[in-house]
Scaffold this motif. Structure first.
Motif, PDB file in Angstrom:
ATOM      1  N   UNK A 260      16.931   5.256 -18.122  1.00 15.84           N
ATOM      2  CA  UNK A 260      17.939   5.790 -17.058  1.00 15.84           C
ATOM      3  C   UNK A 260      18.396   3.755 -16.265  1.00 15.84           C
ATOM      4  N   UNK A 261      17.568   3.499 -16.655  1.00 14.51           N
ATOM      5  CA  UNK A 261      17.810   2.364 -15.865  1.00 14.51           C
ATOM      6  C   UNK A 261      19.044   1.139 -17.159  1.00 14.51           C
TER       7      UNK A 261
ATOM      8  N   UNK B  33       7.426  -0.258 -10.921  1.00 12.69           N
ATOM      9  CA  UNK B  33       8.960   0.485 -11.694  1.00 12.69           C
ATOM     10  C   UNK B  33       9.980   0.222 -10.570  1.00 12.69           C
ATOM     11  N   UNK B  34       9.165   0.488  -9.325  1.00 14.65           N
ATOM     12  CA  UNK B  34      10.023   0.151  -8.128  1.00 14.65           C
ATOM     13  C   UNK B  34      10.906  -1.378  -7.768  1.00 14.65           C
ATOM     14  N   UNK B  35       9.727  -2.249  -8.204  1.00 15.62           N
ATOM     15  CA  UNK B  35       9.942  -3.446  -8.235  1.00 15.62           C
ATOM     16  C   UNK B  35      11.129  -3.953  -9.516  1.00 15.62           C
ATOM     17  N   UNK B  36      11.478  -3.027 -10.893  1.00 16.89           N
ATOM     18  CA  UNK B  36      12.400  -2.417 -11.648  1.00 16.89           C
ATOM     19  C   UNK B  36      13.338  -2.192 -11.447  1.00 16.89           C
TER      20      UNK B  36
ATOM     21  N   UNK C 277       3.953   7.328 -17.846  1.00 20.04           N
ATOM     22  CA  UNK C 277       6.413   8.097 -17.532  1.00 20.04           C
ATOM     23  C   UNK C 277       6.999   7.380 -17.180  1.00 20.04           C
ATOM     24  N   UNK C 278       6.690   7.156 -15.889  1.00 17.75           N
ATOM     25  CA  UNK C 278       7.905   7.015 -14.799  1.00 17.75           C
ATOM     26  C   UNK C 278       8.204   5.436 -15.433  1.00 17.75           C
ATOM     27  N   UNK C 279       7.868   4.436 -15.713  1.00 18.46           N
ATOM     28  CA  UNK C 279       8.051   3.048 -16.305  1.00 18.46           C
ATOM     29  C   UNK C 279       9.361   3.639 -17.744  1.00 18.46           C
ATOM     30  N   UNK C 280       8.732   4.159 -17.940  1.00 17.96           N
ATOM     31  CA  UNK C 280       9.825   5.122 -19.494  1.00 17.96           C
ATOM     32  C   UNK C 280      10.889   5.675 -19.056  1.00 17.96           C
ATOM     33  N   UNK C 281      11.110   6.287 -18.081  1.00 17.24           N
ATOM     34  CA  UNK C 281      12.178   7.258 -17.572  1.00 17.24           C
ATOM     35  C   UNK C 281      12.876   6.205 -16.576  1.00 17.24           C
TER      36      UNK C 281
ATOM     37  N   UNK D 233       0.516  -1.046  -0.329  1.00 16.04           N
ATOM     38  CA  UNK D 233       0.237   0.107   0.005  1.00 16.04           C
ATOM     39  C   UNK D 233       0.729   1.425  -0.008  1.00 16.04           C
ATOM     40  N   UNK D 234       1.883   1.063   0.317  1.00 19.31           N
ATOM     41  CA  UNK D 234       2.578   2.788   0.083  1.00 19.31           C
ATOM     42  C   UNK D 234       3.313   2.600  -1.117  1.00 19.31           C
ATOM     43  N   UNK D 235       4.049   3.914  -1.196  1.00 25.33           N
ATOM     44  CA  UNK D 235       4.269   4.325  -2.711  1.00 25.33           C
ATOM     45  C   UNK D 235       6.360   4.009  -2.561  1.00 25.33           C
ATOM     46  N   UNK D 236       5.932   2.698  -4.331  1.00 29.10           N
ATOM     47  CA  UNK D 236       7.612   2.234  -4.096  1.00 29.10           C
ATOM     48  C   UNK D 236       7.380   1.027  -4.031  1.00 29.10           C
ATOM     49  N   UNK D 237       6.038   0.506  -4.330  1.00 26.91           N
ATOM     50  CA  UNK D 237       5.763  -0.685  -4.342  1.00 26.91           C
ATOM     51  C   UNK D 237       5.418  -1.589  -5.415  1.00 26.91           C
ATOM     52  N   UNK D 238       5.092  -0.159  -6.426  1.00 19.60           N
ATOM     53  CA  UNK D 238       4.892  -0.587  -7.920  1.00 19.60           C
ATOM     54  C   UNK D 238       5.705  -1.429  -8.545  1.00 19.60           C
TER      55      UNK D 238
END
Ligand code: SAH
Ligand code: SF4
Ligand code: F3S
Length: 389
Positions: free
Chosen positions: A265-266, A230-233, A257-261, A223-228
């Motif tokens: 970036x990675x 993109x954070x898994x990636x 957009x976060x996914x594309x970034x 439920x917290x930010x950062x567990x989606x």
């Protein structure tokens, strides 16, 4: 009919057992499931063989996504059943869940039917089936699999591992059987996914593909930010020794957009996006329950290409969906031309009983489906060729 208890059945068993051949039909999820099953059965002392003729047990890991995939299985099982000396036959995977004990009626030679949620108990079911050949062993409960099955360390390829991040699907695209045969969307815990990637990489496998029906809806449930997703990636890409990281499938309604970034970036993340459009007609997309418009789809591709330099994009299309007319199909061709996909899979619509779309008339004649299939294939072939040059 036999049901089996769920008391486990793990750990190593060094007593030699029979030989098993597994034939896999269907998507990457099934490919991974077959590896899991091979890992579990070989730990139990079964010998894995590459030739059905040599096997005591033949398992079909099946797909129900289109009628054609099912036909293939019915006909091979038919041939096997007519043999004088036949192996123990198991139908596992999506057809098992779709047809359950009906399979025993339709194909009496089948000894065992085990659905996707129950593959963690495969060794127990098989043991029962071997003891009671002829009485039909059924395992089709819908539940979350035990996490430990993903850690047998069995991967078919030496340099590449599929790692499941979520099971099932909640999207209910109107044509699709997957939510019915794979059950509700369930996410594996982030820690476990990272642990599996670490295990694979430390065993010498440098390339990893994360798997889910809609990877971008990943949420580890905290439920917290950062567990989606993109954070898994971000976390997975930090695994030491990992050389490339891919993922399938991306649903257009959930990419960001976060996914594309992150893809920009990675460095370890492959610049490749499989984002099925399915159709280029808004009317058809609405009937398909896809949750986006053609305009939105095009905007996403533009955004992706503006952020991810040289990013590849691929799609799936269904032609001949109920009520699809020439104008709808023309719009699909227009979308393919506009986007210029690097590649695309093109499927003829197949009615899946029990889905929402099965209530619509399957009114596009087979010959028209074939014509549109051919036309879009040719168009995509031309585009893919141009893109390579
Ligand atoms: N979860 C993924 C893929 C699911 S199945 C996704 O949403 O993209 C793979 C592809 O099979 C789908 O993208 C779709 O193009 C096709 N498909 C699914 N059901 C179908 C049906 N009933 N008839 C024809 N093609 C179908
Ligand atoms: Fe099927 Fe749609 Fe789920 Fe993909 S997202 S598995 S097409 S219901
Ligand atoms: Fe995959 Fe086919 Fe099942 S596409 S999830 S094996 S129905």
């Amino acid at each position: 009919m036999q049901h089996i208890d769920e008391s486990g059945g793990y750990g190593k068993n060094t007593v030699k057992k029979g030989s098993v051949y597994i034939r896999t039909i269907g998507c990457q999820m099934n490919v991974r499931d077959s590896e899991v099953i091979k890992g579990l059965l070989s730990a139990q002392g079964y010998e894995l063989v590459d030739d059905a003729k040599e096997a005591d047990v033949v398992l079909f890991n099946t797909c129900s996504v289109r009628e054609h995939a099912e036909h293939r299985v019915w006909s091979i099982v038919g041939v096997l059943s007519r043999k004088k000396r036949r192996p123990l036959i198991g139908i596992i995977g999506c057809m098992a869940q779709n047809y359950k004990d009906e399979i025993f009626k339709k194909a009496p030679a089948v000894d065992m039917v085990v659905g996707p949620s129950e593959i963690d108990n495969i060794a127990l079911y098989l043991e029962e089936a071997l003891k009671k050949q002829g009485s039909g062993i059924l395992g089709v409960a819908e539940r979350k699999r035990r996490e430990e099955i993903y850690h047998t360390g069995f991967y078919e390829k030496k340099d590449h591992a599929y790692v499941v991040i979520s099971e099932g699907c909640d999207n209910y695209c109107s044509y699709c059987v997957v939510p019915y045969v794979r059950g509700r969307l369930r996410h594996r815990p982030q820690e476990e996914i990272v642990r599996e990637v670490e295990e694979a990489v430390s065993s010498g496998i440098p390339h990893v593909t994360l798997l889910g029906q809609n990877v971008n809806s990943y949420n580890s449930g905290l439920g917290e930010q950062g567990m989606d997703f993109v954070s898994l990636l971000e976390r997975v890409s930090g695994v030491k020794g990992l050389k490339s990281l891919s993922f399938v499938t991306s649903h257009p309604k959930d990419v960001s957009r976060r996914l594309f970034e992150a893809m920009r970036d990675i460095p370890v993340i492959k610049r490749s996006l499989h984002m099925p459009a399915q159709s280029g007609s808004d009317r058809v997309l609405t009937m398909m329950n896809r949750g986006y418009s053609v305009k939105k789809y095009l905007e996403l591709v533009d955004l992706y290409r503006s952020i991810v330099y040289n990013g590849e994009v691929s799609s799936d299309f269904i032609v001949g969906f109920p009520t699809e007319d020439e104008d709808d199909f023309r719009k699909t061709c227009e979308l393919a031309e506009k986007v210029k996909f690097d590649s695309a899979f093109i499927f003829k619509y197949s009615v899946r009983p029990g889905t929402k779309a099965a209530e619509f008339p399957d009114d596009v004649p087979q010959a028209v489906k074939e014509q549109r299939h051919f036309q879009l294939l040719e168009l995509q072939k031309k585009i893919s060729k141009l893109k390579k040059h």
